[in-house]
Each structure stands twice: as structure tokens, then as C-alpha cells.
Design an enzyme around this catalytic site. Structure first.
Site, PDB file in Angstrom:
ATOM      1  N   ASP A 187      -9.420  -1.353  -6.573  1.00 28.40           N
ATOM      2  CA  ASP A 187     -10.307  -2.022  -4.761  1.00 28.40           C
ATOM      3  C   ASP A 187     -11.196  -3.141  -4.938  1.00 28.40           C
ATOM      4  OD1 ASP A 187      -8.401  -0.062  -3.878  1.00 28.40           O
ATOM      5  OD2 ASP A 187     -10.434   1.692  -3.847  1.00 28.40           O
TER       6      ASP A 187
ATOM      7  N   ASP B 227     -10.383   5.324  -2.624  1.00 28.94           N
ATOM      8  CA  ASP B 227     -11.320   6.170  -1.674  1.00 28.94           C
ATOM      9  C   ASP B 227     -10.719   6.689  -0.885  1.00 28.94           C
ATOM     10  OD1 ASP B 227     -10.702   4.016  -0.114  1.00 28.94           O
ATOM     11  OD2 ASP B 227     -12.413   2.899  -0.186  1.00 28.94           O
TER      12      ASP B 227
ATOM     13  N   ASP C  89      -4.801   7.951  -0.392  1.00 32.06           N
ATOM     14  CA  ASP C  89      -5.216   7.332  -2.030  1.00 32.06           C
ATOM     15  C   ASP C  89      -4.361   8.526  -2.909  1.00 32.06           C
ATOM     16  OD1 ASP C  89      -5.109   4.533  -0.949  1.00 32.06           O
ATOM     17  OD2 ASP C  89      -7.790   5.315  -1.201  1.00 32.06           O
TER      18      ASP C  89
END
Length: 914
Positions: free
Chosen positions: A343, A653, A657
Site C-alpha cells: 500500500d 489494513d 484485505d
């Protein structure tokens, strides 16, 4: 006063224990727990914590020490030695039998102590994974450890959170929880605030959110009514999840190898004994003892315990570098990682969002200041791009004020001054909007108190927006929407301007979004909609007819350490890939600053959706930036990379996910911003949410695996040389150079000292310059098998050479065997220095003297060898004699030749590899 507080706490505890919370309304629940809607004060919470106790379930007890000790003998290699001891006793060799048992017990104790240390290391890491909870204390939102929650606390939960205690819901916005761990219900359950009958089944209590369940959608505010063992999950003795047991694929591989080795050794011992009886007419009892000696010599008893402690040391070392390993196999897998999907926000960047620019229909603004401190001014940006020096007078700019009001109302974050340092509670992106408003003199709390929020749609990745419904005077309502600009542009039909509402010009706004994005700014859009008849907000209320108020550009600069980490990745043959929900232009601008290789173009989530699996597999190696990507896209990217033979790590997070984290070879959850759902799905948790920590963990994983290979390659030649020496002596009808007892002694002292040294070895300098390890490659490849055989032969020559030399000088059998044993140990010590680097040369000051653990181990084993050689009772037990100085000089000289021979062999391998 303290006595009164204590009495109140006891009363609260008693009320909690006998109240059917699902059957009473929220006002009654607050009253019974003696708390207001603003939550407890810090003093009340502390007193209740003292009186009621922490919010903890009883932890699973570790293995009892007696069980851990007995399990050391549950090993085929150790069982063979115990059988040999019994047989020796029955044949009248009582001293040999007692010594074998003694050495086996000592080796078992070594494993027992080392496994105890390993379990302690993992227990300490379990404490680092303690979840946090968002609560109201003194009317302010704050974060506390979940174990500090008490009945009466008001907790805020949202999508992805693990519910920290049993809650009576006070507010619920589209809340759904996963209660499979509690009720067995596989489908997420809708929640609300209504009461149900007192005798309602657990699964029907919709006004409750229970400890350990996962919020899969929505958000809520709940009153803590039960904690710890009094929760529903505590009542049925459900245990908190912890770090997995120590059995990893590597240890399983060693177990299998141990069984194969045992069969091979027993077969070789039996054949050797039979040949000794048949060819040389040796007594059967003596040949049996020779076979016992061969088995004892060749079995590496201490190896499993040494590998276990090596893995545990790696886990401890990673934890010190903020990488918390939840599942031990990840330590092995990390060394094979070839791609890191990461990310952007907070991992590659600093996660210190700061509003830098606002763009509305008629005007663009620049905002001063960096970070969360509400210090800075607004300036007009002229049509030529120049920023005016004079600050904007906010009171005279109604459109800017309205935009900032909308930004704090459609927002759940709060800004607080903690010990003189400003801190954001909640999402940092939302926090940046609160800080921007504070710079204009708009206080979020004051604004939220004056304009009541009626309902809200929490942000979900599939919708890419958040919406709130607010009541104004005279029955007016207003909906505010905040989210991805491309998504909101689709939902808007007009834009706000100084002259009133005007038709929206899609291209015009897309150009503005592109300009802000090209500066590396993350762009959000804010819109509104006036209404008067909405009771409960739903998605269809905001899907169209919105009015665009403007867009705001947020700066989240790259972490300096992430820039360095990207360079290290590329040198190590690891490809970093950015996945972000931001605009493609923003993502590419940040990727260029970070030093990514393929920054010519980015793929968007929509591009991924239009691709077939085979098309994505064809593209996956050429794209390093994926923008506007959702968790579902992450899963497809992992699958595509794995189909191309890649070993990948994926960060995440959010609750969505989970599938991508589980599918990845190493799932990495964020420790600060990550949800409990993401942490549960991951193999590793980053305590600092930093990309550089992933790279450090990869380096540590490579080092751990490297050291384990070195340890195995070091220990096996010692056993091989002893076994070959005994086998050859029997086959040629000569005296054994090393007795079974002496072989056991060597195995024991090597395991206690030299065998442990390499587990503490630092990583080699070229560790992060190598290509990733092939996970399918065998632990002992051709090179390492050759090394084991080569060094075994060198040690064998040294042992027989010293043994024969002393005999030729007229030395006794005991003296010759003492020389052979010391040759074996000293030669192993010299080879330990070789083993610091598998291929690189140790012919340097640093190579020879650069490892303190190695020289401590050598010093310890030489002290033990002095005792073996010169103490009378040791000479009696082991059948040895005192060596002269000339003997030691010869042993040291041969050990030096063995060291040089291995260094020459390394040089040949390096030359062959170019």
C-alpha cells in the site's frame, strides 16, 4: 471518596453479572452502569479497572515443563541411542550404558532449555499484538489497550475491527458483524439498537456486539457491559488466538530427514557389524558395540534443537526491528520473496496527511503548514499560478467556509493536543481535513455539536465514498458526501460557484484533478445535496443529483527510509509494487520519487476488471503501480504473480484485505492503521506500518535461513567423520580411533558450544545483493552435500592421521584416541570459522576474528577438551590420556590445513560461478 468509588465499582460489577443487556434500552443501560453518553472519566475508568480487573480472557497455558522435557526424547534419533544404552547394559558394558544415557539426558536438557527460550520469545511477541480500542473518556475520543476497557466505557467500532468486549449498542450505522466464532453463524449478522426478549437466543440479540466478533461493515457506538471472562466468548472458554506452535516446514523437513538418516545409519551399522564378524572373525559382542559406536557417532542429536532456537532468535530479532511474526513459517518464506505488493499511504509514505490545496469552481487556494499542528494560513492562487502573500480572510469567504464545514461534518476523526503535541484520532486523511478547518478557525467538535448528524454511510472500499445526513433549522436537511473525485464526479450534476449552481464540466474538473495529482497530492472531492424528507440515509439517496463543492489536495510525502528500502529491494532482486486507492497520476508521481523502475504508466482498478486472468498474468511483470485498486484487485494481482512463479508479500489494513493477505506467500498487516481482521489474516504485523520494515524482515529471513544452512553444513561433517572412522576401522579390522562414548562426548560438546554459534551470526555483506531463494530448492542442495562429504573426508584423514602418528610414536591406545578426539574437535572448531561464510572467503582479520559468538564457542569447547584430556575421572570414564605439547602442535597444524583446504575449495566454487 476512594471507598465510595470502590463501592460503585463493585455495584457495577454486580449489575453487569445479572442484567440481560439485550432486553433493556440504551438509556436504561447507561443509567444502570452509572455513565453518561460522554463516557467515563479517566479516574472512574482507572478505579473500575482496579476493582473489576483487566479485559482479558484466560490465556492458554504453555506446555508444562515436564511434558516439554519428555518430548525431547520423542525423536527417532534419541530413541536409537536409548536402545543402544539398554543393549550395552545387557551385554555387561554398564559404564558405556550409563555414559550414553547421561549424554542423551544432557542433550535433551539442551533442547529443553532452548525450546523454553523459544517459547518465551514467542510469548513476548504475543504481548506486542495486544489490540487497541477507541473509547470516549472525559467526552474525548482516545485510544487505549483493549485490556483496559471496563463496564461503562463507550467504545467506537468500525469496519474491520474486532469487537473488544461485550457491547450494548447505542448507535449503529449499517452494522454487520461476523459471529461465527461465537454462534457458528457463517453469514454476517445485521445489528441495530432495538431491544429483544430477555430469553432471546444469542444469535437473535441484534442490539449486542460480542467480544472477539469482527465488524465486516458499518460503524457503531457501544456501551461496554461485560469484559474478560464474563463476556459470552469467555463463558464458553474460547481462547484468544496467539502465535502458532514451533513446528514449521523446515523442522518437518528435518524430521523427515532424521528418519531417513536413522534408517541409513542403522543399516550401515548393521552391515558393518556383520562384515566385521564374517570377514575378520571378530566377537559378535564387540561388533555390536562397534555398531552402537557408529550409530552414536553418526547421529546429530542436537540438530533439531539448534534449528528451533535459530528460528526463535530470528523472530526476536525481527520484533526488535518492528516486524512481528505471527506464524513461524513466514521466517523461512521471507527469504524467498521476489515481489512486495505494498500500500502507498502510511507504508511507502509518512501518513502525515496535510491539506495543501483547495480548488473550487471559481477559486484555487494554497494552505500553509505541514503535519497535524493547526498552524498555517490560506492564500489565493492567481490564474497565472502565483500564490498571493496576503492571507485569506475566512470570514469574508462564504464558499470556503461552507467547504470546510462540510469537510468536518462528513468526518469521524478528531484533533487533540496530547502533551503539547497534536495528534489525530481516526483516519489520517480525514484528520488532515479537520486540521485544515482548524487553521480557518473552525473547530470540528463545535461544528458537530451545532449541526446534528442524523445518519451516515461509512466509507467502504467498494463505494469509495462516505456520506452523512444532517438536520438544520426549519426542517432543512443536508447530505454531505466525501470520497474519490472520479467517483463523485459521476454522482454530481452541478457545481457550486459564486454566481450559484452551474452545470458541471467533467473535463474541466478532470484536468484540475490531474494537475493536483501530478504534484503528488492525494485528491478528495466533497459534495452536498439539500433535502427535507430523508429519515434514514441509503446509497440511492446519494447516487445522483449531487452538487460538487470542490476538491482538496493532500500531501503525504514519501518516507526517506522507504526510498532507501526500494533501492535495497532492487539490488536484492526484489520488485516493489505500489497498490493504492489514489489517482493514477498521484501514484506515479510518488512512485517516481520513491525510485520505482516501471513508472511510465499505471493500471487502474477498472483496467484490472476488464482484463482476463491470462491478460493480467501477461502484464503483471511490466507494471509497478496500480491505482484506484480495491481489495478484490489485490487478490487477483497476487494470483497473477504466483501463476508466473513469483513469491510475493502483500500488505493490507482493511477487513476486505483478508483474502489477499491469506493468498499471499507472506501476508503483512499494518500494526497501527490495520484492522484486527487484517492482523488475523496476516503472517506478519508491522508495528510501525513502514515499508522499510518489510525489507528489514526479508533481510532477517534470509539471514536466519542462511545461518540454519550453515549450522547444518557445519554439524553433519563432524558426525560423518566419526561414523566413517568407525566404519573403516571395522572394515579393515583395525582398532576404533574413537569409542562410542568418545563419539557421544564429541556430539554433546559440539552441540552445546560450536553448534549454537552460527545461529548468532550476522548476515553476510552480500546477503541483500543475492537473488531471492527458490522456495522449492532442497535444504541440502548439491553444493552443501558436497561440502558435507568433502569436510567429512578432511576430518577423517586428520583423525586417522593423528591416531596412527601417535601409535607409531609408541603411544598407548588411550593416548592415540585422546589425540583423535581432540583432532576431531579442533578440526571442527577450525571448520566453524570457515562456516561463517558458505562461499565468501574468511581469510581476513574480520573473517577470522569478526564473530564474537564463534570465538566464545571455541574457547568454551577447548576448556571442555582440556577437562576431557587431563582430569583423571574424565580419563577413567572416556578412556583417554594426557597429551603432550607436541601432540597439540600437530593437532593445531592439521586443523590449520583443514581450514586452508576448505578456503581453497570455496575459491574454486567462486571461480566456477564467475
Amino acid at each position: 471518596m476512594a471507598t465510595q468509588s470502590k463501592g460503585a465499582s463493585a455495584e457495577v460489577k454486580d449489575i453487569s453479572a445479572r442484567t440481560a443487556w439485550h432486553s433493556i434500552n440504551s438509556e436504561d443501560a447507561l443509567s444502570r452502569l452509572k455513565v453518561s453518553s460522554n463516557g467515563l472519566t479517566k479516574e472512574e475508568a482507572q478505579q473500575r479497572l482496579t476493582d473489576i480487573g483487566p479485559n482479558q480472557l484466560q490465556q492458554q497455558q504453555g506446555r508444562h515443563w515436564t511434558r516439554r522435557l519428555l518430548e525431547q526424547f520423542n525423536n527417532v534419533l534419541m530413541l536409537i541411542l536409548l536402545v543402544a544404552a539398554v543393549a550395552s547394559f545387557l551385554l555387561g558394558h554398564s559404564i558405556d550404558a550409563a555414559a550414553i544415557v547421561g549424554v542423551v539426558v544432557i542433550i535433551a536438557l539442551i533442547g529443553f532449555i532452548q525450546e523454553g527460550k523459544a517459547e518465551q520469545a514467542l510469548d513476548s511477541i504475543r504481548n506486542m499484538l495486544s489490540p487497541q480500542a477507541n473509547v470516549l473518556r472525559d467526552g474525548h475520543r482516545t485510544t487505549v489497550p483493549a485490556e483496559d476497557l471496563v463496564p461503562g466505557d463507550i467504545v467506537l467500532i468500525e469496519s474491520g475491527d474486532r469487537v473488544p468486549a461485550d457491547l450494548r449498542l447505542l448507535e449503529a450505522r449499517r452494522l454487520r458483524t461476523e459471529e461465527a466464532a461465537l454462534t457458528g453463524e457463517s453469514v454476517p449478522v445485521e445489528k441495530h439498537t432495538e431491544t429483544v426478549a430477555e430469553d432471546a437466543d444469542l444469535a437473535e440479540r441484534r442490539g449486542m456486539a460480542y467480544a472477539s466478533t469482527i465488524v465486516v461493515q458499518g460503524s457503531a457506538r457501544g456501551l461496554v457491559v461485560e469484559t474478560g471472562s464474563h463476556t459470552e466468548i469467555g463463558k464458553i472458554s474460547e481462547l484468544l488466538r496467539g502465535v502458532e506452535k514451533l513446528k514449521t516446514p523446515l523442522l518437518q523437513q528435518l524430521d523427515r530427514a532424521g528418519r531417513v538418516l536413522a534408517i541409513f545409519i542403522l543399516t550401515a551399522a548393521a552391515i558393518t557389524a556383520v562384515l566385521g564378524v564374517v570377514i575378520h572373525q571378530q566377537p559378535a559382542s564387540e561388533m555390536f558395540m562397534a555398531a552402537v559406536g557408529l550409530a552414536v557417532a553418526a547421529i546429530p542429536e542436537g540438530l533439531p534443537a539448534i534449528v528451533t532456537i535459530g528460528l526463535a532468535l530470528g523472530v526476536q530479532s525481527m520484533a526488535k526491528r518492528n516486524a512481528i511474526v505471527r506464524r513461524l513459517p513466514a521466517v523461512e518464506t521471507l527469504g524467498s520473496i521476489s515481489t512486495i505488493f505494498s500500500d502507498k499511504t502510511g507504508t511507502l509514505t509518512r501518513n502525515e496527511m496535510t491539506a495543501q490545496a483547495i480548488w473550487m469552481h471559481d477559486q484555487q487556494y494554497a494552505i500553509d503548514g505541514i503535519g497535524f499542528a493547526p498552524e498555517g494560513e490560506f492564500h489565493y492562487v492567481q490564474t497565472d499560478g502565483q500564490t498571493s502573500e496576503e492571507a485569506v480572510r475566512i470570514d469574508n469567504d462564504r464558499m470556503l467556509t461552507d467547504f470546510l464545514n462540510a469537510a468536518v461534518l462528513c468526518n469521524d476523526s478528531e484533533l487533540a493536543d496530547k502533551d503539547g503535541r497534536h495528534q489525530v484520532y481516526g483516519d489520517p486523511t480525514e484528520g488532515a481535513l479537520v486540521v485544515a478547518a482548524a487553521k480557518a478557525g473552525i473547530q470540528a467538535r463545535t461544528q458537530r455539536e451545532s449541526v446534528k448528524r442524523v445518519d451516515a454511510i461509512p466509507f467502504e472500499s467498494e463505494h469509495k465514498y462516505m456520506a452523512t445526513l444532517h438536520h438544520y433549522d426549519e426542517g432543512q436537511q443536508r447530505i454531505f458526501v466525501k470520497g474519490a473525485p472520479d467517483r463523485l464526479l459521476e454522482m454530481c450534476t452541478c457545481a457550486c460557484s459564486k454566481e450559484g449552481d452551474v452545470d458541471i464540466d467533467q473535463q474541466h474538473w478532470e484536468d484540475r484533478i490531474h494537475e493536483l495529482s501530478s504534484r503528488g497530492l492525494r485528491v478528495l472531492a466533497i459534495a452536498d445535496k439539500r433535502t427535507s424528507s430523508v429519515e434514514g440515509l441509503d446509497h440511492h439517496h446519494v447516487q445522483g443529483d449531487l452538487r460538487l463543492l470542490g476538491i482538496i489536495g493532500l500531501l503525504d510525502p514519501p518516507r526517506q527510509e522507504a526510498i532507501e528500502a526500494v533501492k535495497r529491494c532492487q539490488k536484492a532482486g526484489i520488485r516493489p509494487v505500489m497498490i493504492t486507492g489514489d489517482h493514477a497520476t498521484t501514484a506515479l508521481a510518488i512512485a517516481k520519487q520513491l525510485g520505482f523502475n516501471n513508472t511510465r504508466r499505471a493500471l487502474s482498478g477498472r483496467d484490472i476488471e476488464t482484463m482476463s486472468d491470462s491478460q493480467l498474468e501477461d502484464t503483471i511483470l511490466d507494471i509497478d503501480v496500480y491505482a484506484r485498486a480495491s481489495p478484490e484487485h489485490k487478490l487477483r494481482l497476487v494470483q497473477a504473480m504466483q501463476s508466473r512463479g513469483g513469491v510475493c508479500s502483500m500488505t493490507g489494513d482493511g477487513v476486505n484485505d483478508g483474502p489477499a493477505l491469506k493468498r499471499a506467500d507472506v501476508g503483512v498487516a499494518m500494526g497501527i492503521q490495520g484492522t484486527e481482521a487484517a492482523k488475523d489474516a496476516a503472517e506478519m504485523v508491522l508495528a510501525d506500518d513502514n515499508f522499510a520494515t518489510i525489507v528489514s524482515a526479508v533481510e532477517e529471513g534470509r539471514k536466519v535461513y542462511d545461518n540454519i544452512r550453515k549450522t547444518i553444513t557445519f554439524i553433519l561433517p563432524t558426525n560423518g567423520a566419526q561414523g566413517l572412522a568407525i566404519m573403516l576401522a571395522v572394515l579393515f579390522g583395525s582398532m576404533l580411533p574413537v569409542t562410542p562414548l568418545q563419539a557421544l562426548w564429541v556430539n554433546m560438546v559440539v552441540a552445546v558450544t560450536l553448534g549454537l554459534a552460527l545461529a548468532f551470526e550476522k548476515g553476510e555483506q552480500d546477503l541483500m545483493l543475492r537473488k531471492p531463494r527458490d522456495p522449492k530448492a532442497p535444504l541440502l542442495d548439491f553444493f552443501l552435500l558436497w561440502r558435507v562429504v568433502f569436510v567429512s573426508l578432511l576430518l577423517l584423514i586428520g583423525v586417522f592421521g593423528i591416531f596412527a602418528w601417535i601409535q607409531q610414536q609408541g603411544g598407548s591406545d588411550e593416548l592415540a584416541r585422546a589425540g583423535a578426539v581432540n583432532m576431531l574437535v579442533t578440526g571442527s572448531a577450525a571448520y566453524l570459522i570457515n562456516s561463517r561464510f558458505l562461499l565468501n572467503s574468511t581469510l581476513s582479520i574480520n573473517g577470522i576474528f569478526g564473530s564474537r559468538p564463534v570465538w566464545i564457542a571455541i574457547a568454551l569447547i577447548m576448556i571442555l577438551q582440556m577437562a576431557f584430556t587431563y582430569l583423571p575421572f574424565m580419563q577413567l570414564i572416556f578412556g583417554s590420556d594426557s597429551l603432550a605439547l607436541s601432540h597439540w602442535l600437530a593437532i593445531v597444524a592439521v586443523s590449520g590445513l583443514i581450514y586452508l583446504a576448505v578456503e581453497m575449495e570455496k575459491r574454486i566454487w567462486r571461480h566456477r560461478k564467475g
